[in-house]
Design a protein around this motif. Sequence first.
Motif, PDB file in Angstrom:
ATOM      1  N   GLY A 238      29.430  54.751  55.247  1.00  0.00           N
ATOM      2  CA  GLY A 238      30.457  55.328  54.388  1.00  0.00           C
ATOM      3  C   GLY A 238      30.871  54.375  53.279  1.00  0.00           C
ATOM      4  N   LEU A 239      29.911  53.666  52.711  1.00  0.00           N
ATOM      5  CA  LEU A 239      30.188  52.622  51.722  1.00  0.00           C
ATOM      6  C   LEU A 239      30.476  53.216  50.349  1.00  0.00           C
ATOM      7  CD1 LEU A 239      30.224  49.526  51.225  1.00  0.00           C
ATOM      8  CD2 LEU A 239      27.790  49.698  50.711  1.00  0.00           C
ATOM      9  N   THR A 240      31.522  52.708  49.695  1.00  0.00           N
ATOM     10  CA  THR A 240      31.837  53.069  48.315  1.00  0.00           C
ATOM     11  C   THR A 240      32.052  51.792  47.516  1.00  0.00           C
ATOM     12  OG1 THR A 240      34.213  53.226  48.733  1.00  0.00           O
ATOM     13  CG2 THR A 240      32.941  55.269  48.900  1.00  0.00           C
ATOM     14  N   ALA A 241      31.776  51.881  46.211  1.00  0.00           N
ATOM     15  CA  ALA A 241      31.967  50.746  45.304  1.00  0.00           C
ATOM     16  C   ALA A 241      32.882  51.187  44.174  1.00  0.00           C
ATOM     17  CB  ALA A 241      30.634  50.276  44.756  1.00  0.00           C
ATOM     18  N   GLU A 242      33.821  50.336  43.815  1.00  0.00           N
ATOM     19  CA  GLU A 242      34.735  50.605  42.705  1.00  0.00           C
ATOM     20  C   GLU A 242      34.579  49.495  41.677  1.00  0.00           C
ATOM     21  OE1 GLU A 242      39.529  50.665  41.897  1.00  0.00           O
ATOM     22  OE2 GLU A 242      38.809  51.016  43.921  1.00  0.00           O
ATOM     23  N   PRO A 243      34.139  49.819  40.447  1.00  0.00           N
ATOM     24  CA  PRO A 243      33.993  48.782  39.419  1.00  0.00           C
ATOM     25  C   PRO A 243      35.337  48.145  39.095  1.00  0.00           C
ATOM     26  CG  PRO A 243      33.008  50.854  38.717  1.00  0.00           C
ATOM     27  CD  PRO A 243      33.758  51.132  39.960  1.00  0.00           C
ATOM     28  N   LYS A 244      35.311  46.837  38.855  1.00  0.00           N
ATOM     29  CA  LYS A 244      36.551  46.116  38.599  1.00  0.00           C
ATOM     30  C   LYS A 244      36.244  44.877  37.747  1.00  0.00           C
ATOM     31  CE  LYS A 244      40.344  43.990  41.146  1.00  0.00           C
ATOM     32  NZ  LYS A 244      40.862  43.645  42.470  1.00  0.00           N
ATOM     33  N   VAL A 245      37.096  44.589  36.773  1.00  0.00           N
ATOM     34  CA  VAL A 245      36.950  43.363  35.985  1.00  0.00           C
ATOM     35  C   VAL A 245      37.487  42.213  36.827  1.00  0.00           C
ATOM     36  CG1 VAL A 245      37.620  42.147  33.889  1.00  0.00           C
ATOM     37  CG2 VAL A 245      37.141  44.589  33.809  1.00  0.00           C
ATOM     38  N   MET A 246      36.672  41.180  37.001  1.00  0.00           N
ATOM     39  CA  MET A 246      37.052  40.040  37.831  1.00  0.00           C
ATOM     40  C   MET A 246      36.987  38.773  36.998  1.00  0.00           C
ATOM     41  SD  MET A 246      35.158  40.945  41.364  1.00  0.00           S
ATOM     42  CE  MET A 246      35.819  42.166  42.453  1.00  0.00           C
ATOM     43  N   GLY A 247      37.529  37.702  37.518  1.00  0.00           N
ATOM     44  CA  GLY A 247      37.527  36.431  36.815  1.00  0.00           C
ATOM     45  C   GLY A 247      38.789  36.267  35.978  1.00  0.00           C
ATOM     46  N   GLN A 248      38.850  35.140  35.247  1.00  0.00           N
ATOM     47  CA  GLN A 248      40.032  34.830  34.443  1.00  0.00           C
ATOM     48  C   GLN A 248      39.618  34.349  33.065  1.00  0.00           C
ATOM     49  OE1 GLN A 248      42.426  31.981  36.502  1.00  0.00           O
ATOM     50  NE2 GLN A 248      42.762  33.278  38.269  1.00  0.00           N
ATOM     51  N   GLY A 249      40.494  34.628  32.101  1.00  0.00           N
ATOM     52  CA  GLY A 249      40.289  34.130  30.750  1.00  0.00           C
ATOM     53  C   GLY A 249      38.966  34.553  30.157  1.00  0.00           C
ATOM     54  N   GLU A 250      38.222  33.576  29.638  1.00  0.00           N
ATOM     55  CA  GLU A 250      36.932  33.882  29.021  1.00  0.00           C
ATOM     56  C   GLU A 250      35.809  34.009  30.038  1.00  0.00           C
ATOM     57  OE1 GLU A 250      35.176  29.769  27.506  1.00  0.00           O
ATOM     58  OE2 GLU A 250      37.272  30.036  26.890  1.00  0.00           O
TER      59      GLU A 250
END
Length: 160
Positions: A110-122
């Motif tokens: 039952g795996l789902t993936a949700e796109p997400k912006v990760m990291g910091q700054g540049e």
Amino acid sequence: MAIKKNNRFPITHGEAFPHRLMLMTPIAPAIKYNPDRNAAPEQKFDFDPKTGEGTGLPLWTATVTDPHEATDGKGKRASFEITFIAQVQPVPAGEQVAPGTDLWWIELEGLTAEPKVMGQGEFKYLGYTYRATGIKGDNSGAKQAPANPGASRPRDEKAA
């Protein structure tokens, strides 16, 4: 056509993790943040009170490692937290890496993936938040059969 925010895309385990997935920590309840240190811990549920969306089931978390990410040179995503949405706490099932440890090779269901912006700054990058309903081979009760499945129902009994 617009894609709503927080849209989760279904994905198979093999597509997301081609070199298996290693469970690194025990699966534990996901706890809500509370600034009061003396307050009793409260488990999170899959429900958004603002929109009324979600399953209402408890959330569980664990840290996993994806060996494919480590060999690809993307060490920042080699280990991450995965969230389980299940009525009862999932139990690891499959191949134990070393006897007597909490390290397991697991396959998610039952795996789902949700796109997400990760990291910091540049140093931002596109990552994914993964959620699953269980672990393949788990028989703890996290995946329960319906109370009256049609295939096992006697002929004269009607569905409710």
